[in-house]
Motif scaffolding. Sequence first.
Motif, PDB file in Angstrom:
ATOM      1  N   VAL A  96      73.238 -44.875 -21.663  1.00 31.81           N
ATOM      2  CA  VAL A  96      72.876 -44.853 -20.240  1.00 31.81           C
ATOM      3  C   VAL A  96      71.921 -46.001 -19.952  1.00 31.81           C
ATOM      4  CG1 VAL A  96      71.755 -43.530 -18.411  1.00 31.81           C
ATOM      5  CG2 VAL A  96      73.187 -42.367 -20.100  1.00 31.81           C
ATOM      6  N   GLY A  97      72.235 -46.791 -18.930  1.00 32.38           N
ATOM      7  CA  GLY A  97      71.318 -47.806 -18.451  1.00 32.38           C
ATOM      8  C   GLY A  97      71.414 -49.141 -19.167  1.00 32.38           C
ATOM      9  N   ALA A  98      70.446 -50.002 -18.876  1.00 33.77           N
ATOM     10  CA  ALA A  98      70.437 -51.365 -19.394  1.00 33.77           C
ATOM     11  C   ALA A  98      70.295 -51.418 -20.905  1.00 33.77           C
ATOM     12  CB  ALA A  98      69.305 -52.154 -18.732  1.00 33.77           C
ATOM     13  N   GLY A 313      73.543 -64.203 -10.730  1.00 33.21           N
ATOM     14  CA  GLY A 313      72.350 -64.440 -11.519  1.00 33.21           C
ATOM     15  C   GLY A 313      71.736 -63.145 -11.986  1.00 33.21           C
ATOM     16  N   THR A 314      70.407 -63.052 -11.871  1.00 29.44           N
ATOM     17  CA  THR A 314      69.707 -61.856 -12.325  1.00 29.44           C
ATOM     18  C   THR A 314      69.616 -60.780 -11.251  1.00 29.44           C
ATOM     19  OG1 THR A 314      67.587 -62.847 -11.703  1.00 29.44           O
ATOM     20  CG2 THR A 314      68.310 -63.126 -14.002  1.00 29.44           C
ATOM     21  N   ALA A 315      70.151 -61.021 -10.055  1.00 27.41           N
ATOM     22  CA  ALA A 315      70.050 -60.032  -8.977  1.00 27.41           C
ATOM     23  C   ALA A 315      70.646 -58.676  -9.364  1.00 27.41           C
ATOM     24  CB  ALA A 315      70.701 -60.558  -7.699  1.00 27.41           C
ATOM     25  N   PRO A 316      71.828 -58.617  -9.994  1.00 29.14           N
ATOM     26  CA  PRO A 316      72.335 -57.301 -10.398  1.00 29.14           C
ATOM     27  C   PRO A 316      71.436 -56.590 -11.395  1.00 29.14           C
ATOM     28  CG  PRO A 316      74.101 -58.919 -10.412  1.00 29.14           C
ATOM     29  CD  PRO A 316      72.825 -59.681 -10.244  1.00 29.14           C
ATOM     30  N   ALA A 317      70.803 -57.346 -12.311  1.00 31.67           N
ATOM     31  CA  ALA A 317      69.885 -56.731 -13.277  1.00 31.67           C
ATOM     32  C   ALA A 317      68.666 -56.162 -12.572  1.00 31.67           C
ATOM     33  CB  ALA A 317      69.457 -57.752 -14.327  1.00 31.67           C
ATOM     34  N   ASP A 346      62.967 -53.313  -1.940  1.00 27.91           N
ATOM     35  CA  ASP A 346      61.710 -54.033  -2.121  1.00 27.91           C
ATOM     36  C   ASP A 346      61.771 -54.932  -3.358  1.00 27.91           C
ATOM     37  OD1 ASP A 346      58.654 -54.234  -1.549  1.00 27.91           O
ATOM     38  OD2 ASP A 346      58.770 -53.709  -3.668  1.00 27.91           O
ATOM     39  N   ALA A 347      62.302 -54.416  -4.475  1.00 26.44           N
ATOM     40  CA  ALA A 347      62.390 -55.211  -5.705  1.00 26.44           C
ATOM     41  C   ALA A 347      63.287 -56.426  -5.517  1.00 26.44           C
ATOM     42  CB  ALA A 347      62.903 -54.347  -6.854  1.00 26.44           C
ATOM     43  N   GLU A 364      63.796 -60.235 -19.001  1.00 21.87           N
ATOM     44  CA  GLU A 364      62.651 -60.603 -18.165  1.00 21.87           C
ATOM     45  C   GLU A 364      62.844 -60.118 -16.733  1.00 21.87           C
ATOM     46  OE1 GLU A 364      62.142 -64.796 -18.502  1.00 21.87           O
ATOM     47  OE2 GLU A 364      61.577 -64.720 -20.635  1.00 21.87           O
ATOM     48  N   ALA A 365      64.048 -60.286 -16.200  1.00 18.16           N
ATOM     49  CA  ALA A 365      64.330 -59.810 -14.842  1.00 18.16           C
ATOM     50  C   ALA A 365      64.216 -58.287 -14.776  1.00 18.16           C
ATOM     51  CB  ALA A 365      65.718 -60.260 -14.398  1.00 18.16           C
ATOM     52  N   ASP A 366      64.710 -57.623 -15.813  1.00 18.29           N
ATOM     53  CA  ASP A 366      64.644 -56.171 -15.883  1.00 18.29           C
ATOM     54  C   ASP A 366      63.187 -55.704 -15.874  1.00 18.29           C
ATOM     55  OD1 ASP A 366      66.334 -53.561 -16.998  1.00 18.29           O
ATOM     56  OD2 ASP A 366      64.321 -53.676 -17.863  1.00 18.29           O
ATOM     57  N   GLU A 367      62.349 -56.304 -16.706  1.00 21.28           N
ATOM     58  CA  GLU A 367      60.942 -55.913 -16.780  1.00 21.28           C
ATOM     59  C   GLU A 367      60.221 -56.203 -15.478  1.00 21.28           C
ATOM     60  OE1 GLU A 367      57.420 -54.419 -17.934  1.00 21.28           O
ATOM     61  OE2 GLU A 367      59.386 -54.185 -18.899  1.00 21.28           O
ATOM     62  N   ARG A 368      60.503 -57.336 -14.870  1.00 23.73           N
ATOM     63  CA  ARG A 368      59.871 -57.701 -13.606  1.00 23.73           C
ATOM     64  C   ARG A 368      60.223 -56.692 -12.510  1.00 23.73           C
ATOM     65  NH1 ARG A 368      61.768 -62.405 -13.588  1.00 23.73           N
ATOM     66  NH2 ARG A 368      63.488 -62.143 -12.120  1.00 23.73           N
TER      67      ARG A 368
END
Length: 383
Positions: A96-98, A313-317, A346-347, A364-368
Amino acid sequence: MKGVTILGATGSIGASARAVLRQHPDRFRAVALTAHRNAGALRELVAEMQPALAVMAQGAVPGDVPPGRTEWRAGRQALLDAATHPDADIVINALVGAAGLEPTLAALRAGKRVALANKESLVCGGPLVLEAARQGGGELVPVDSEHSAILQCLAGTRADAVRRLVLTASGGPFRTWTPERIAQVTPADALRHPTWDMGAKVTIDSATLANKALEVIEAHFLFGVPYERIEAVVHPQSIIHSMVETADGSVLAQMGFPTMEIPVLYALSYPERLPYETRRFDPVAAGALTFEAVRTECFPLFALGVGAGAAGGTAPAVFNAANEVAVAEFLAGRAPFRAIAEAVDDALQRGAGGPVRTLEDVLEADERARRATNDYLSRLAPC
């Protein structure tokens, strides 16, 4: 005889996979089984299926593991070793998930067939997944019922003959609710899915239609179809699992009563079809089949997710990570239902740019996004 690893063996997809393996013991055998935290359930599966490797992704190996042929291990590297086990021909990724992305990449680089039920792998790291398959010679076969349906409908159809993909959605438990009523939804309300029996996270995503947005992104990468030619439609009966419109105007659909066992079996046996004992389809019993437009004004996460996919790019992440955090907070009773979409929006507005060249870009995108979502939700009034 094919060796099979089941990542997430104790979950709902894992249960369907185990049922399939039981019906075809002459074709498939369990090589490795993993669980997130449920050591007791994994211990029972190991006793029944006798895999070579059992892995606890979180926590330690239980101290009362009985002696036997199964090696028990724990942690991230053990999970990756299960995904790349030398005796495994097929890896069912039902995580489940990333967290499912890295095992998907490892299995594909090792030349495995990945029966993919972890849609977040493609959502967060689609370009990386496709490149890993090219590099390692691995094969990606979908398990999600919608994408399995499309794969079956595409049999014998050239890519340039595909005009449109149409993903079907049950509409979830709030399909006919007013916006005012939806604003008062509780976790118990959202966990009552009308047609499918799934884990809590996926059930909430179905209630918000975030799941359908994730599936649109997944379809884009799986089938190479641009976003403007992928649509979603609400189909409350969940009998037609998805459709393909071809260049000549024909529309092909895959049908059946809701069950995940058939998509799992097809992913294991593709392109062959194996016999399977399940509920026979009766069109009279199925009754009338109806379709409705997605109410994006009531389910804003669908449009947000598709927009993130189109942005690339990282938008889906970012979309996926923010949604994971917000759903967890909603299930814990610390955030209202409406806050899931608000936090994700918001994110995405805070920053979702950047290319996906490496796994580190995604992480990095996920953590941000997780930090941004936690920050947003922390400023809300208590539920």
